[in-house]
Design an enzyme around this catalytic site. Structure first.
Site, PDB file in Angstrom:
ATOM      1  N   GLU A  73       0.830  -1.200  -0.102  1.00 27.66           N
ATOM      2  CA  GLU A  73      -0.208  -0.132   0.182  1.00 27.66           C
ATOM      3  C   GLU A  73       0.963   1.335  -0.222  1.00 27.66           C
ATOM      4  O   GLU A  73       2.138   1.104   0.459  1.00 27.66           O
ATOM      5  CB  GLU A  73      -1.088   0.052   1.289  1.00 27.66           C
ATOM      6  CG  GLU A  73      -0.456   0.134   2.396  1.00 27.66           C
ATOM      7  CD  GLU A  73      -1.260   0.436   3.961  1.00 27.66           C
ATOM      8  OE1 GLU A  73      -1.716   1.443   3.967  1.00 27.66           O
ATOM      9  OE2 GLU A  73      -1.523  -0.437   4.443  1.00 27.66           O
ATOM     10  N   LYS A 130      -5.361  10.399   1.305  1.00 30.54           N
ATOM     11  CA  LYS A 130      -5.729   9.078   1.821  1.00 30.54           C
ATOM     12  C   LYS A 130      -6.860   8.410   1.159  1.00 30.54           C
ATOM     13  O   LYS A 130      -7.807   9.190   1.174  1.00 30.54           O
ATOM     14  CB  LYS A 130      -5.906   9.293   3.326  1.00 30.54           C
ATOM     15  CG  LYS A 130      -5.870   7.880   3.829  1.00 30.54           C
ATOM     16  CD  LYS A 130      -6.561   7.901   5.522  1.00 30.54           C
ATOM     17  CE  LYS A 130      -6.981   6.716   6.094  1.00 30.54           C
ATOM     18  NZ  LYS A 130      -7.477   6.916   7.501  1.00 30.54           N
ATOM     19  N   LYS A 205      -4.633  -2.580  15.473  1.00 27.91           N
ATOM     20  CA  LYS A 205      -4.189  -1.948  16.745  1.00 27.91           C
ATOM     21  C   LYS A 205      -5.230  -2.087  17.851  1.00 27.91           C
ATOM     22  O   LYS A 205      -6.195  -1.932  17.700  1.00 27.91           O
ATOM     23  CB  LYS A 205      -4.084  -0.314  16.279  1.00 27.91           C
ATOM     24  CG  LYS A 205      -2.667  -0.069  15.437  1.00 27.91           C
ATOM     25  CD  LYS A 205      -1.712   1.079  15.650  1.00 27.91           C
ATOM     26  CE  LYS A 205      -0.373   0.992  15.060  1.00 27.91           C
ATOM     27  NZ  LYS A 205      -0.589   1.942  14.063  1.00 27.91           N
TER      28      LYS A 205
HETATM   29  N1  PSU Z   1      -3.321   1.095  10.847  1.00 29.46           N
HETATM   30  C1  PSU Z   1      -2.170   1.048  11.113  1.00 29.46           C
HETATM   31  N2  PSU Z   1      -1.165   1.679  10.285  1.00 29.46           N
HETATM   32  C2  PSU Z   1      -1.665   2.074   9.169  1.00 29.46           C
HETATM   33  C3  PSU Z   1      -3.093   2.347   8.947  1.00 29.46           C
HETATM   34  C4  PSU Z   1      -3.934   1.454   9.932  1.00 29.46           C
HETATM   35  O1  PSU Z   1      -1.511   0.612  12.157  1.00 29.46           O
HETATM   36  O2  PSU Z   1      -1.064   2.831   8.467  1.00 29.46           O
HETATM   37  C5  PSU Z   1      -3.639   2.616   7.559  1.00 29.46           C
HETATM   38  C6  PSU Z   1      -3.802   1.489   6.506  1.00 29.46           C
HETATM   39  O3  PSU Z   1      -3.591   2.324   5.194  1.00 29.46           O
HETATM   40  C7  PSU Z   1      -5.296   1.232   6.821  1.00 29.46           C
HETATM   41  C8  PSU Z   1      -5.982   2.584   7.109  1.00 29.46           C
HETATM   42  O4  PSU Z   1      -5.871   0.604   5.567  1.00 29.46           O
HETATM   43  O5  PSU Z   1      -5.081   3.180   7.789  1.00 29.46           O
HETATM   44  C9  PSU Z   1      -7.362   2.514   7.716  1.00 29.46           C
HETATM   45  O6  PSU Z   1      -7.879   3.726   7.952  1.00 29.46           O
HETATM   46  P1  PSU Z   1      -9.148   4.096   8.366  1.00 29.46           P
HETATM   47  O7  PSU Z   1      -9.236   3.596   9.725  1.00 29.46           O
HETATM   48  O8  PSU Z   1      -9.637   5.498   8.131  1.00 29.46           O
HETATM   49  O9  PSU Z   1     -10.205   3.083   7.403  1.00 29.46           O
END
Ligand code: PSU
Ligand code: MN
Length: 418
Positions: A73, A130, A205
Site C-alpha cells: 500500500e 488518503k 491496533k
Molecule cells: N493501521 C495502522 N497503520 C496504518 C493504517 C492503519 O496501524 O498505516 C492505515 C492503513 O492504510 C489502513 C488505514 O488501511 O489506515 C485505515 O484507515 P481508516 O481507519 O480510516 O479506515
C-alpha cells in the site's frame, strides 16, 4: 419430393450459422487446472487494463507469467511517517525473496500498480490524499492530477484489477471504540468482504475494538487465520505491537504453503471475498499491551476532544502514539511491516510454485486391505446330503489386497495432479 432427412437439413449454410457454437471451448469434464490458469490470465493481464490503470511493465510481466508478485500500500508512506528509506527497504526485501514488489496508489490522477520509490517520494513531498475505495474515481476522474496514497481498501481494489493475489502491510483498519454508535468502521473490512486479495497484516491496533472487528469480518465472510509458528492449535488474533489481543483467532494457519493452498482454493471455488492472514509481531519487537494502554487511551481521548473523526481519526491517533511513545513504537512498526511483507513474498512464491503448470508425479501410497471371510460349515451330513444336526465349525479365509493410489494431502497436491 424426397423427404428431408436430417443429414440433408444439416447443409453447409446451416452448419455455418452454428459455427459460433463450435468455437466455444469445450467444458472440461473434470477440473482442468491448465484451462483455469489460462482463463485467469486472459482477463487479468488483458491489454485493455493497461489503458485503464498503469501497471509497471515488470509487474505486468510477472503477473502474466504467474511469477510471484506482492502488492504494497502507499498510505503507509504518504501518511505513515515511518522513514524516507522505507520504500527502498521494502522494495529490496520483496526482491530478496524472489518476488516483484507492486506498490499501489494514484499517481498524478493515474491509478498505478508498481509505483517506483522516486514516484513515492514525490507523492510524499507534494502531498497525497488518503484514498480508500470511495476516493479512487474522484482522484482519477477529476482531472486535477491528484495523488492518492491508497489504504488497504484502495490498494486491494487496484491489486485485484491487476490480478495480484497477495498483499503485505502493517495494520488493518477496524471497528473503532464506540463504533456501535459512531458507526466508524474502516472501509478495509467491507473491502475484505468483497475483493478477493489475501492481506497479510499484524492484526489491528489496540485502540480499535478488536472483538467487534472480528464479528464484523465474520459477517462479511472474511477468513481470519493467524500464523501459529510453533504449531499451536489455538492462537489469539494479534494486536499490532502486541502478539495477543485477548480475542482468539477464528482460524490458524501453520505456514506459507498452507496459506497459498487456501488462496487458490478460494479462487477455484469462485468466492470473491478477501482473506486476512494475521502475523503476530516478531517476539523481540513486541511491546506488552499494558505499556501501550495508557498512551493509546490518551491519544484516543485527544482525538475525540479535538474532533478528529472520519478518515482523519486513524492518522491523528497514529501520530500521537508516535509522539507519546517517544519514537519507541516506530522501530516496532517497521519490524512488523517487514515481517508481514516477507511472509507475503513467501506466500507469493509458494503460489507461483503451485501455478507453474508443470504436472508432477504425485507421491503414491500403497494400502493393503485384509479381508477375513468366515464360513459356517457343518461337520455332518444326513443321507440326503443336507447338513445334519452335527457340530457347527467356522472356517476362516484371508485375502490380502494391495492398492496403489496417489496421495492427496491438500489442495496443493490436487493442483499438481495432471
Ligand atoms: N493501521 C495502522 N497503520 C496504518 C493504517 C492503519 O496501524 O498505516 C492505515 C492503513 O492504510 C489502513 C488505514 O488501511 O489506515 C485505515 O484507515 P481508516 O481507519 O480510516 O479506515
Ligand atoms: Mn474510519
Amino acid at each position: 419430393m424426397a423427404a428431408r432427412t436430417l443429414s440433408s437439413w444439416l447443409t453447409r449454410p446451416a452448419l455455418k450459422s452454428m459455427a459460433h457454437l463450435r468455437r466455444l471451448p469445450s467444458i472440461p469434464r473434470q477440473p482442468n487446472y491448465a484451462f483455469l490458469r489460462s482463463h485467469y490470465q486472459s482477463y487479468t493481464s488483458a491489454p485493455f487494463l493497461s489503458r485503464l490503470i498503469n501497471i509497471h511493465p515488470e509487474v505486468a510481466d510477472a503477473i502474466a507469467n504467474n511469477r510471484p508478485v506482492v502488492a504494497l500500500e502507499s498510505t503507509i508512506y504518504t501518511h505513515g511517517a515511518l522513514s524516507e528509506d522505507f520504500p527502498h527497504a521494502l522494495d529490496r526485501l520483496v526482491r530478496e525473496h524472489g518476488a516483484i514488489p507492486a506498490v499501489c496508489g494514484v499517481y498524478a490522477g493515474v491509478p498505478t500498480v508498481g509505483l517506483q520509490p522516486a514516484e513515492i517520494m514525490r507523492m510524499v513531498s507534494e502531498g497525497a490524499k488518503k484514498a480508500s475505495r470511495r476516493d479512487l474515481a474522484y482522484l482519477v476522474g477529476k482531472g486535477d492530477k491528484l495523488h492518492g496514497g491508497t489504504t488497504i481498501s484502495g490498494t486491494m481494489v487496484l491489486a485485484r484489477l491487476a490480478g495480484i493475489r497477495v498483499f503485505g502491510t502493517g495494520g488493518l483498519g477496524g471497528v473503532h471504540r464506540g463504533g456501535e454508535s459512531s458507526m466508524d468502521v474502516s472501509a478495509d473490512l467491507t473491502e475484505l468482504g468483497r475483493t478477493r486479495v489475501a492481506v497479510v497484516s499484524s492484526g489491528c491496533k489496540g485502540f480499535l475494538d478488536i472483538p467487534r472487528t472480528l464479528e464484523y469480518l465474520e459477517t462479511q465472510g472474511v477468513l481470519v487465520a493467524t500464523f501459529a509458528d510453533e504449531g499451536q492449535e489455538r492462537v489469539e488474533f494479534p494486536a499490532f505491537w502486541a502478539r495477543e489481543s485477548g480475542s482468539p483467532s477464528p482460524a490458524v494457519v501453520r505456514d506459507e504453503k498452507e496459506a497459498a493452498g487456501i488462496i487458490l482454493a478460494q479462487e477455484k471455488l469462485g468466492i470473491e471475498s478477501g482473506l486476512l492472514f494475521a502475523n503476530p509481531i516478531p517476539k523481540q519487537f513486541a511491546i506488552p499491551r499494558k505499556d501501550m494502554e495508557e498512551i493509546i487511551a490518551t491519544a484516543v481521548r485527544e482525538a475525540e476532544e479535538k474532533g478528529f473523526t472520519g478518515n482523519a481519526n486513524t492518522p491523528y491517533i497514529l501520530k500521537r502514539i508516535r509522539e507519546l511513545s517517544q519514537g519507541k513504537s516506530v522501530p516496532a512498526n517497521k519490524a512488523l511491516v517487514e515481517a508481514n511483507v516477507g511472509r507475503a513474498a513467501r506466500i507469493a512464491v509458494e503460489l507461483a510454485k503451485m501455478l507453474d503448470g508443470s504436472p508432477v508425479t504425485p507421491r503414491t501410497v500403497t494400502t493393503t486391505t485384509t479381508t477375513t471371510t468366515t464360513t459356517t460349515s457343518y461337520e455332518g451330513f444326513d443321507a440326503a446330503g443336507k447338513p445334519s444336526a452335527g457340530r457347527m465349525i467356522n472356517v476362516e479365509s484371508k485375502e490380502v489386497e494391495a492398492k496403489t493410489k496417489p496421495e492427496i494431502v491438500g489442495f496443493a497436491d490436487l493442483m499438481k495432479l495432471p
